[in-house]
Design a protein around this motif. Structure first.
Motif, PDB file in Angstrom:
ATOM      1  N   THR A  97       0.906  -1.116   0.018  1.00  0.00           N
ATOM      2  CA  THR A  97      -0.094  -0.076  -0.005  1.00  0.00           C
ATOM      3  C   THR A  97       0.918   1.227   0.137  1.00  0.00           C
ATOM      4  OG1 THR A  97      -0.003   0.315   2.505  1.00  0.00           O
ATOM      5  CG2 THR A  97      -1.895  -1.153   1.310  1.00  0.00           C
ATOM      6  N   ILE A  98       0.472   2.311  -0.441  1.00  0.00           N
ATOM      7  CA  ILE A  98       0.843   3.402  -0.457  1.00  0.00           C
ATOM      8  C   ILE A  98       1.159   4.009   0.864  1.00  0.00           C
ATOM      9  CG2 ILE A  98       0.715   5.909  -1.055  1.00  0.00           C
ATOM     10  CD1 ILE A  98       1.450   4.271  -3.300  1.00  0.00           C
ATOM     11  N   ASN A  99       2.368   4.470   1.615  1.00  0.00           N
ATOM     12  CA  ASN A  99       2.522   5.010   2.678  1.00  0.00           C
ATOM     13  C   ASN A  99       2.533   3.871   3.904  1.00  0.00           C
ATOM     14  OD1 ASN A  99       2.900   7.531   1.359  1.00  0.00           O
ATOM     15  ND2 ASN A  99       0.907   8.127   2.502  1.00  0.00           N
ATOM     16  N   GLY A 100       2.269   2.476   3.366  1.00  0.00           N
ATOM     17  CA  GLY A 100       2.336   1.530   4.254  1.00  0.00           C
ATOM     18  C   GLY A 100       0.652   1.584   5.185  1.00  0.00           C
ATOM     19  N   LEU A 101       0.053   2.201   4.322  1.00  0.00           N
ATOM     20  CA  LEU A 101      -1.350   2.284   5.130  1.00  0.00           C
ATOM     21  C   LEU A 101      -1.945   1.075   5.299  1.00  0.00           C
ATOM     22  CD1 LEU A 101      -3.571   4.637   5.780  1.00  0.00           C
ATOM     23  CD2 LEU A 101      -4.307   4.198   3.599  1.00  0.00           C
ATOM     24  N   GLY A 102      -2.868   0.772   6.233  1.00  0.00           N
ATOM     25  CA  GLY A 102      -3.407  -0.626   6.560  1.00  0.00           C
ATOM     26  C   GLY A 102      -3.785  -0.865   7.916  1.00  0.00           C
ATOM     27  N   GLU A 103      -4.705  -1.786   8.239  1.00  0.00           N
ATOM     28  CA  GLU A 103      -5.164  -1.773   9.643  1.00  0.00           C
ATOM     29  C   GLU A 103      -3.959  -2.114  10.510  1.00  0.00           C
ATOM     30  OE1 GLU A 103      -8.339  -4.929   9.948  1.00  0.00           O
ATOM     31  OE2 GLU A 103      -7.177  -6.189   7.990  1.00  0.00           O
ATOM     32  N   ARG A 104      -4.459  -2.101  11.766  1.00  0.00           N
ATOM     33  CA  ARG A 104      -3.219  -2.157  12.837  1.00  0.00           C
ATOM     34  C   ARG A 104      -2.134  -1.507  12.507  1.00  0.00           C
ATOM     35  NH1 ARG A 104      -4.341  -7.184  11.601  1.00  0.00           N
ATOM     36  NH2 ARG A 104      -2.173  -7.647  11.334  1.00  0.00           N
ATOM     37  N   ALA A 105      -1.020  -1.864  12.498  1.00  0.00           N
ATOM     38  CA  ALA A 105       0.258  -1.324  12.025  1.00  0.00           C
ATOM     39  C   ALA A 105       0.670  -1.163  10.780  1.00  0.00           C
ATOM     40  CB  ALA A 105       1.460  -2.194  12.838  1.00  0.00           C
ATOM     41  N   GLY A 106      -0.292  -1.508   9.720  1.00  0.00           N
ATOM     42  CA  GLY A 106      -0.035  -1.195   8.378  1.00  0.00           C
ATOM     43  C   GLY A 106       0.115  -2.257   7.526  1.00  0.00           C
ATOM     44  N   ASN A 107       0.438  -2.027   6.182  1.00  0.00           N
ATOM     45  CA  ASN A 107       0.930  -3.136   5.324  1.00  0.00           C
ATOM     46  C   ASN A 107       2.331  -2.851   4.884  1.00  0.00           C
ATOM     47  OD1 ASN A 107      -1.852  -3.549   5.560  1.00  0.00           O
ATOM     48  ND2 ASN A 107      -1.865  -4.560   3.427  1.00  0.00           N
ATOM     49  N   ALA A 108       3.105  -3.691   4.065  1.00  0.00           N
ATOM     50  CA  ALA A 108       4.222  -3.398   3.415  1.00  0.00           C
ATOM     51  C   ALA A 108       3.998  -2.191   2.451  1.00  0.00           C
ATOM     52  CB  ALA A 108       4.682  -4.545   2.441  1.00  0.00           C
ATOM     53  N   SER A 109       4.888  -1.233   2.602  1.00  0.00           N
ATOM     54  CA  SER A 109       4.882   0.012   2.007  1.00  0.00           C
ATOM     55  C   SER A 109       5.143  -0.106   0.552  1.00  0.00           C
ATOM     56  CB  SER A 109       5.737   0.821   2.678  1.00  0.00           C
ATOM     57  OG  SER A 109       6.137   2.068   1.904  1.00  0.00           O
ATOM     58  N   LEU A 110       4.589   0.329  -0.487  1.00  0.00           N
ATOM     59  CA  LEU A 110       4.849   0.117  -1.767  1.00  0.00           C
ATOM     60  C   LEU A 110       6.295   0.886  -2.245  1.00  0.00           C
ATOM     61  CD1 LEU A 110       2.464   0.441  -4.866  1.00  0.00           C
ATOM     62  CD2 LEU A 110       4.576   1.776  -4.721  1.00  0.00           C
ATOM     63  N   GLU A 111       6.277   1.847  -1.597  1.00  0.00           N
ATOM     64  CA  GLU A 111       7.284   2.755  -1.951  1.00  0.00           C
ATOM     65  C   GLU A 111       8.590   2.336  -1.707  1.00  0.00           C
ATOM     66  OE1 GLU A 111       5.334   4.896   1.636  1.00  0.00           O
ATOM     67  OE2 GLU A 111       4.796   4.063  -0.497  1.00  0.00           O
ATOM     68  N   GLU A 112       8.600   1.705  -0.407  1.00  0.00           N
ATOM     69  CA  GLU A 112       9.848   0.990   0.149  1.00  0.00           C
ATOM     70  C   GLU A 112      10.239  -0.453  -0.694  1.00  0.00           C
ATOM     71  OE1 GLU A 112       9.723   0.503   4.349  1.00  0.00           O
ATOM     72  OE2 GLU A 112       8.820   2.592   4.571  1.00  0.00           O
ATOM     73  N   ILE A 113       9.152  -1.022  -1.080  1.00  0.00           N
ATOM     74  CA  ILE A 113       9.353  -2.312  -2.073  1.00  0.00           C
ATOM     75  C   ILE A 113      10.021  -1.987  -3.072  1.00  0.00           C
ATOM     76  CG2 ILE A 113       8.257  -4.063  -3.121  1.00  0.00           C
ATOM     77  CD1 ILE A 113       8.016  -4.514  -0.337  1.00  0.00           C
ATOM     78  N   VAL A 114       9.295  -1.099  -3.728  1.00  0.00           N
ATOM     79  CA  VAL A 114       9.659  -0.771  -5.258  1.00  0.00           C
ATOM     80  C   VAL A 114      11.229   0.025  -5.315  1.00  0.00           C
ATOM     81  CG1 VAL A 114       9.496   1.008  -7.049  1.00  0.00           C
ATOM     82  CG2 VAL A 114       7.375  -0.620  -6.109  1.00  0.00           C
ATOM     83  N   MET A 115      11.454   0.882  -4.237  1.00  0.00           N
ATOM     84  CA  MET A 115      12.831   1.505  -4.353  1.00  0.00           C
ATOM     85  C   MET A 115      13.912   0.472  -3.809  1.00  0.00           C
ATOM     86  SD  MET A 115      12.185   4.071  -5.874  1.00  0.00           S
ATOM     87  CE  MET A 115      13.832   4.622  -5.889  1.00  0.00           C
ATOM     88  N   ALA A 116      13.619  -0.374  -2.968  1.00  0.00           N
ATOM     89  CA  ALA A 116      14.379  -1.622  -2.566  1.00  0.00           C
ATOM     90  C   ALA A 116      14.993  -2.161  -3.821  1.00  0.00           C
ATOM     91  CB  ALA A 116      13.964  -2.271  -1.412  1.00  0.00           C
ATOM     92  N   VAL A 117      14.105  -2.523  -4.526  1.00  0.00           N
ATOM     93  CA  VAL A 117      14.272  -3.324  -5.667  1.00  0.00           C
ATOM     94  C   VAL A 117      15.095  -2.551  -6.643  1.00  0.00           C
ATOM     95  CG1 VAL A 117      13.275  -4.658  -7.816  1.00  0.00           C
ATOM     96  CG2 VAL A 117      12.477  -4.923  -5.529  1.00  0.00           C
ATOM     97  N   GLN A 118      14.681  -1.386  -6.820  1.00  0.00           N
ATOM     98  CA  GLN A 118      15.452  -0.691  -8.116  1.00  0.00           C
ATOM     99  C   GLN A 118      16.747  -0.136  -7.357  1.00  0.00           C
ATOM    100  OE1 GLN A 118      13.260   2.342 -10.340  1.00  0.00           O
ATOM    101  NE2 GLN A 118      14.629   3.876  -9.781  1.00  0.00           N
ATOM    102  N   THR A 119      16.905   0.193  -6.289  1.00  0.00           N
ATOM    103  CA  THR A 119      18.357   0.740  -5.746  1.00  0.00           C
ATOM    104  C   THR A 119      19.251  -0.541  -5.559  1.00  0.00           C
ATOM    105  OG1 THR A 119      17.172   2.256  -4.539  1.00  0.00           O
ATOM    106  CG2 THR A 119      19.384   1.692  -3.793  1.00  0.00           C
ATOM    107  N   ARG A 120      18.826  -1.907  -5.191  1.00  0.00           N
ATOM    108  CA  ARG A 120      19.878  -2.774  -5.158  1.00  0.00           C
ATOM    109  C   ARG A 120      19.511  -3.932  -6.475  1.00  0.00           C
ATOM    110  NH1 ARG A 120      22.187  -3.861  -0.483  1.00  0.00           N
ATOM    111  NH2 ARG A 120      23.812  -5.023  -2.100  1.00  0.00           N
ATOM    112  N   GLN A 121      19.547  -3.480  -7.697  1.00  0.00           N
ATOM    113  CA  GLN A 121      19.492  -4.423  -8.591  1.00  0.00           C
ATOM    114  C   GLN A 121      20.698  -5.406  -8.757  1.00  0.00           C
ATOM    115  OE1 GLN A 121      17.407  -4.424 -11.866  1.00  0.00           O
ATOM    116  NE2 GLN A 121      16.221  -4.286  -9.862  1.00  0.00           N
ATOM    117  N   ASP A 122      21.669  -5.004  -7.790  1.00  0.00           N
ATOM    118  CA  ASP A 122      22.766  -6.234  -7.633  1.00  0.00           C
ATOM    119  C   ASP A 122      22.250  -7.208  -7.116  1.00  0.00           C
ATOM    120  OD1 ASP A 122      22.634  -4.022  -5.650  1.00  0.00           O
ATOM    121  OD2 ASP A 122      24.447  -5.119  -4.778  1.00  0.00           O
ATOM    122  N   LEU A 123      21.073  -7.153  -6.186  1.00  0.00           N
ATOM    123  CA  LEU A 123      20.905  -8.150  -5.431  1.00  0.00           C
ATOM    124  C   LEU A 123      19.641  -8.991  -5.700  1.00  0.00           C
ATOM    125  CD1 LEU A 123      21.296  -9.540  -2.515  1.00  0.00           C
ATOM    126  CD2 LEU A 123      20.107  -7.705  -1.412  1.00  0.00           C
TER     127      LEU A 123
END
Length: 511
Positions: free
Chosen positions: A231-257
């Protein structure tokens, strides 16, 4: 020689699971507005809602399905025929659709919640997938509480639903109990143990109860998962969901991994984050990764010196790649309709008719008289005001007086269904006095659950954005107000929340 990477499907559930965050409900129009931004970001799948949950949810899924053409539109459905039929109806006009059906598979859920035997659960899951395939060729099946399910039963039910026609298998960490190494290894075992696992894409859906949602999701990716639900901003019930922006940028930044790549246009991340924050009234904390105000700020002298000499010394991403620095716009009191409308279009916001834009433009002019520059966040706030529910309660005038040694006093004038009322009240502070004065007139019976103030933009002339959360009879609503005067914004937010409560009560009574 470079190796071709697998595509990582980005499945955004901001409009469904994100909306389940208490007080984060969205109107149909707001959902469409966010969905269009997600489409612009090139999100692969947009879960628009839970069609059978309410008439409003059905209409929202239907509206998003009609408005969005480039992303696949999905509706959630329990593994029962009524849910699936409703989802199929809501998605009828979608350019590309998906039905996401689910049933719990953990021993604790099957015994205490479903009160069903495992064999009956398996059969119901298979029947649900077969029914869903009558409406769409893209069916996703989720094993609710999958991370606490018994492996052998998981293997059997996954094999059966793939045979029945499910093309995506989601094993969610429903309660945020997973740990990265353990959760990733679970997917590896499932993919290796299910005979027809090569016929489906495996998906992860993680909650953030232990702060591990992103880490668990990325561990799953490293173990064969090729869809992440987030979800955007990690929005979600209780403590939220996995954050879209963090997932996407982790994958893009660590293309070596990471052995995957996404098709996301990352330049729309920050504008979309701000839109979701504006719509829900949930501010983004300054130190939030990627989209927080401090995400690319450097105060330490050593850091500043390093960045000035060579950016990569302390920055692993470019701020402009995620949308920072692209949203500062010189709009002011001399700006015309064409410039304002053009910027709204760039933000992914369209107006249904000229009158709707006219009302927003009038508010723009009022705000421009109060502050030197208008920012994108201001524009979002102006649209949020235009999408408020039918106003039973309207603020006419407010006069608050504070003096050292005396209790603050608020004099207020408001209208209820067009009839004016006036009163005054004292409080522990100016905001408390204002809210007490409102309640003297309205007597709503609602409890104040949250009061939050945030600066919409920078500077002393910034609009203050106020969120007021009220609860009545189990119904939570977020009222939002914005003004350069915090007290006026506070009163507006309270009135907005009252109108939302009144709107929901009217719907219950069939009005």
């Amino acid at each position: 020689m470079s190796t071709k990477k697998d595509k990582l499907v980005i499945f955004d559930t901001t409009l469904r699971d994100g909306e389940q965050s208490p007080g984060a409900s969205m109107t149909k129009e707001e959902k469409v507005r966010i969905a269009r931004m997600l489409e612009r970001m090139r999100v692969d799948v947009i879960e628009a809602g839970f069609a059978i949950a309410s008439p409003g949810d059905f209409e929202a899924v239907q509206a998003v399905a009609e408005a969005v053409t480039k992303s696949r539109i999905c509706s959630l459905a329990r593994a029962v025929n009524a849910d699936i039929l409703r989802a199929g109806e809501a998605l009828k006009k979608a350019n590309a659709s998906r039905i996401h059906t689910f049933i719990a598979t953990s021993p604790i859920h099957m015994k205490y919640k479903l009160q069903m035997d495992p064999e009956d659960v398996l059969q119901q899951a298979v029947n649900a997938v077969k029914t869903a395939r009558q409406f769409t060729d893209d069916v996703e099946f989720s094993l609710e509480d999958g991370s606490r399910s018994e492996p052998d039963f998981m293997y059997r039910i996954i094999e059966a639903v793939i045979t029945a026609g499910a093309g995506t298998i989601n094993i969610p960490d429903t309660v945020g109990y997973g740990e990265p190494e353990e959760y990733g290894a679970m997917f590896r075992r499932v993919i290796e143990s299910v005979p027809n696992s090569d016929k489906a894409i495996f998906s992860t859906h993680c909650h953030n109860d232990l702060g591990l949602a992103v880490a668990n999701s990325l561990s799953a990716v490293m173990n064969g998962v090729r869809q992440v639900e987030c979800t955007i901003n990690g929005l979600g019930e209780r403590a939220g969901n996995a954050s879209l922006e963090e997932i996407v940028m982790a994958v893009q930044t660590r293309q070596d991994l990471y052995p995957v790549e996404t098709g996301i246009d990352t330049s729309h991340i920050v504008p979309t984050s701000r839109m979701v924050s504006s719509v829900t009234g949930f501010p983004v904390q300054p130190n939030k990764a990627i989209v927080g105000a401090n995400a690319f700020a450097h105060e330490s002298g050593i850091h500043q010196d390093g960045v000035l000499k060579h950016r990569e010394t302390y920055e692993i991403m470019r701020a402009e790649d995620v949308g920072w620095g692209q949203n500062r716009l010189v709009l002011g009191k001399h700006s015309g309709r064409a410039a304002v409308r053009a910027r709204y279009e760039e933000l992914g916001i369209n107006f249904s008719d000229s009158e709707e834009f006219h009302q927003v433009f009038l508010r723009f002019k009022e705000l421009a008289d109060k502050k030197h520059e208008i920012f994108d966040e201001d524009l979002h706030s102006l649209v949020a005001e235009s999408e408020a529910p039918v106003e039973r309660f309207q603020l006419n005038d407010l006069d608050v007086r504070s003096k050292i040694g005396s209790a603050p006093q608020a004099f207020i004038s408001l209208s209820i269904d067009g009839k004016a009322h006036e009163t005054e009240a004292k409080g522990d502070g100016p905001v408390d006095a204002t809210f007490k004065a409102i309640e003297h007139i309205v007597d709503s019976g609602a409890d104040l659950k949250l009061y939050s103030v945030n600066a919409v933009t920078q500077g002393t002339d910034s609009q203050g954005s106020v969120t007021v959360r009220l609860e009545k009879d189990g119904r939570l609503v977020n009222g939002v107000g914005a003004d350069t005067d915090i007290l006026i914004a506070s009163a507006q937010a309270y009135m907005d929340a009252l109108n939302l409560l009144a709107s929901s009560e009217s719907k219950k009574q069939g009005v």
